[in-house]
Design an enzyme around this catalytic site. Structure first.
Site, mmCIF file in Angstrom:
data_model
loop_
_atom_site.group_PDB
_atom_site.id
_atom_site.type_symbol
_atom_site.label_atom_id
_atom_site.label_comp_id
_atom_site.label_asym_id
_atom_site.label_seq_id
_atom_site.Cartn_x
_atom_site.Cartn_y
_atom_site.Cartn_z
ATOM 1 N N GLY A 13 -20.395 -24.205 -21.507
ATOM 2 C CA GLY A 13 -20.199 -25.100 -20.357
ATOM 3 C C GLY A 13 -21.450 -25.252 -19.529
ATOM 4 O O GLY A 13 -21.431 -25.022 -18.320
ATOM 5 N N ILE A 18 -22.617 -24.960 -12.579
ATOM 6 C CA ILE A 18 -23.045 -23.556 -12.614
ATOM 7 C C ILE A 18 -23.709 -23.211 -13.949
ATOM 8 O O ILE A 18 -24.718 -22.505 -13.985
ATOM 9 C CB ILE A 18 -21.823 -22.647 -12.348
ATOM 10 N N ASP A 62 -15.967 -27.490 -28.243
ATOM 11 C CA ASP A 62 -14.824 -27.323 -27.346
ATOM 12 C C ASP A 62 -14.341 -25.892 -27.532
ATOM 13 O O ASP A 62 -13.834 -25.541 -28.602
ATOM 14 C CB ASP A 62 -13.735 -28.329 -27.716
ATOM 15 N N VAL A 63 -14.496 -25.071 -26.509
ATOM 16 C CA VAL A 63 -14.199 -23.642 -26.671
ATOM 17 C C VAL A 63 -12.719 -23.366 -26.910
ATOM 18 O O VAL A 63 -12.346 -22.230 -27.239
ATOM 19 C CB VAL A 63 -14.692 -22.804 -25.463
ATOM 20 N N ASN A 89 -18.776 -19.184 -19.544
ATOM 21 C CA ASN A 89 -18.704 -19.923 -18.271
ATOM 22 C C ASN A 89 -17.773 -21.136 -18.276
ATOM 23 O O ASN A 89 -17.268 -21.529 -17.218
ATOM 24 C CB ASN A 89 -20.138 -20.374 -17.919
ATOM 25 N N SER A 142 -13.142 -16.120 -10.689
ATOM 26 C CA SER A 142 -13.185 -16.934 -9.462
ATOM 27 C C SER A 142 -12.574 -16.107 -8.332
ATOM 28 O O SER A 142 -11.833 -15.145 -8.598
ATOM 29 C CB SER A 142 -12.352 -18.208 -9.671
ATOM 30 N N TYR A 155 -4.668 -22.725 -12.824
ATOM 31 C CA TYR A 155 -6.065 -22.272 -12.741
ATOM 32 C C TYR A 155 -6.131 -20.806 -12.294
ATOM 33 O O TYR A 155 -6.822 -19.983 -12.903
ATOM 34 C CB TYR A 155 -6.794 -23.176 -11.751
ATOM 35 N N LYS A 159 -7.739 -17.404 -14.131
ATOM 36 C CA LYS A 159 -8.838 -16.636 -13.539
ATOM 37 C C LYS A 159 -8.428 -15.184 -13.291
ATOM 38 O O LYS A 159 -9.251 -14.264 -13.400
ATOM 39 C CB LYS A 159 -9.314 -17.308 -12.258
ATOM 40 N N ILE A 188 -18.175 -23.359 -4.664
ATOM 41 C CA ILE A 188 -19.511 -23.769 -5.110
ATOM 42 C C ILE A 188 -19.468 -25.277 -5.323
ATOM 43 O O ILE A 188 -18.614 -25.767 -6.073
ATOM 44 C CB ILE A 188 -19.901 -23.078 -6.445
ATOM 45 N N ASN A 193 -15.653 -29.889 -8.433
ATOM 46 C CA ASN A 193 -14.856 -30.114 -7.220
ATOM 47 C C ASN A 193 -15.384 -31.255 -6.343
ATOM 48 O O ASN A 193 -14.738 -31.626 -5.370
ATOM 49 C CB ASN A 193 -14.722 -28.818 -6.403
#
Ligand code: NDP
Length: 250
Positions: A13, A18, A62-63, A89, A142, A155, A159, A188, A193
Site C-alpha cells: 500500500g 503513509i 491486491d493483498v 501497511n 490504528s 474497520y 485494527k 493522519i 480520509n
C-alpha cells in the site's frame, strides 16, 4: 537510524499516503524498497519517482488475493535478494453506522486489512525463517484498534485484530530472530480520509481531541515504522506504538 542501510524492505500500500512516505523514508535511510498497490499505473509511476531517490522496485498486488500475494513475495524476494523488513501497511476504510454496514463492506475490510495482512506476513515470515537471518515486521493497526470509534465497526474490528495478530506473531517468531510490532496512528491526513471529512470537521477534531494541536503527517508514521524496523528497536517486539498527538493520553 541504525541497521537500515542496504536492507531489503517490502512495503504494501505504498503509492500514496503513509505507505509512500514510508518508502521515501526507508530510501533516505539507505534501504532498498519494493512497493505494491492494486493500481498498476500508480505502482509504475511511484516506482519511477522513487527510483530518483534510491533503489526501488514494485508490482501491482491486491493483498486480499492469495495468488497476488504469492507472486508479490516471490518478486520482492528476487528483486531484493531477500526481504529483511516487511511494512504491512495496506488498508481501506468506510465510515458508516453499524446498523447500515453492508456485508460486502464488512467482507472487503476484513479481506484487505486483516486477511491480507496475515497472508503477506505469513509468506514473508516463511522466507525469513528459511533464510535464518531474522528480520523485522511492522503491522499497521490504528488508534481505532485501541478504542472503538463510532461509524467504523468493521474497520475497528480489523485494527483490533491486527494488534493480537502482531502479539501472537511476535511470540512465535521471536525464536527465529524476527521482531514483530505494530503502529497505531491517530488522525493522519492522507487520501484515505481527505475525502471523508471537510475542513470544519478537521478543525473541530483538532481543537477537541488532539493535544498537540494538529493532525498527523504521513512522515510522522513513516518515522515510527523506520524506528521499529531498525536496530535501535532491537529489544522491542510485540509492542504497539501510538502516534496520535496525545489523543488517547487523556
Ligand atoms: P491511503 O488510502 O492514502 O493509501 C492506501 C494505500 O494502500 C494505497 O497505495 C492503495 O493503493 C493501497 N491499497 C489499498 N488497498 C489495497 C489492497 N487490497 N492491496 C494492496 N494495496 C492496497 O491510506 P493511508 O495512507 O491513510 O492508510 C495506510 C494505512 O494506515 C491503512 O492500513 C490505514 O488503515 C492505516 N491508518 C491510517 C490512518 C489515517 O488517519 N490516515 C490512521 C490509522 C491507520 P490502491 O488503491 O491502488 O490499492
Amino acid at each position: 537510524m541504525r541497521g537500515l542501510e542496504g536492507k531489503g524492505v517490502l512495503i504494501t500500500g505504498a503509492t500514496r499516503g503513509i505507505g509512500l512516505a514510508t518508502a521515501v523514508r526507508f530510501l533516505q535511510e539507505g534501504a532498498r524498497v519494493f512497493i505494491c498497490a492494486r493500481n498498476a499505473d500508480d505502482v509504475a509511476r511511484t516506482v519511477a519517482e522513487l527510483s530518483g531517490q534510491g533503489v526501488a522496485h514494485g508490482q501491482a498486488c491486491d493483498v486480499s488475493q492469495p495468488r497476488d500475494v504469492a507472486a508479490l513475495v516471490a518478486a520482492a524476494e528476487a528483486a531484493l535478494g531477500g526481504v529483511d523488513i516487511l511494512i504491512n501497511n495496506a488498508g481501506i476504510a468506510w465510515q458508516e453506522p453499524f446498523l447500515d454496514i453492508p456485508l460486502e463492506h464488512w467482507d472487503a475490510t476484513m479481506a484487505i486489512n486483516l486477511r491480507g495482512m496475515f497472508m503477506v506476513a505469513q509468506a514473508v515470515a516463511r522466507q525469513m525463517v528459511a533464510r535464518g537471518q531474522g528480520g523485522a515486521i511492522v503491522n499497521m493497526s490504528s488508534t481505532n484498534g485501541l478504542e472503538g470509534e463510532p461509524q467504523y465497526a468493521h474497520y475497528n474490528a480489523t485494527k483490533g485484530g491486527a494488534l493480537l495478530l502482531t502479539r501472537t506473531m511476535a511470540v512465535e517468531l521471536a525464536p527465529h530472530g524476527i521482531r514483530v510490532n505494530a503502529v497505531c496512528p491517530g488522525y493522519i491526513l492522507t487520501p484515505l480520509n481527505e475525502g471523508l471529512h471537510d475542513q470544519a470537521f478537521i478543525e473541530h477534531y483538532i481543537r477537541d481531541l488532539i493535544p498537540l494541536g494538529r493532525t498527523g503527517r504521513p512522515e510522522d508514521v513513516a518515522a515510527a515504522y523506520a524506528f521499529l524496523a531498525s536496530d535501535d528497536a532491537a529489544f522491542i517486539t510485540g509492542a504497539a506504538l501510538t502516534i496520535d498527538g496525545g489523543q488517547l493520553a487523556g
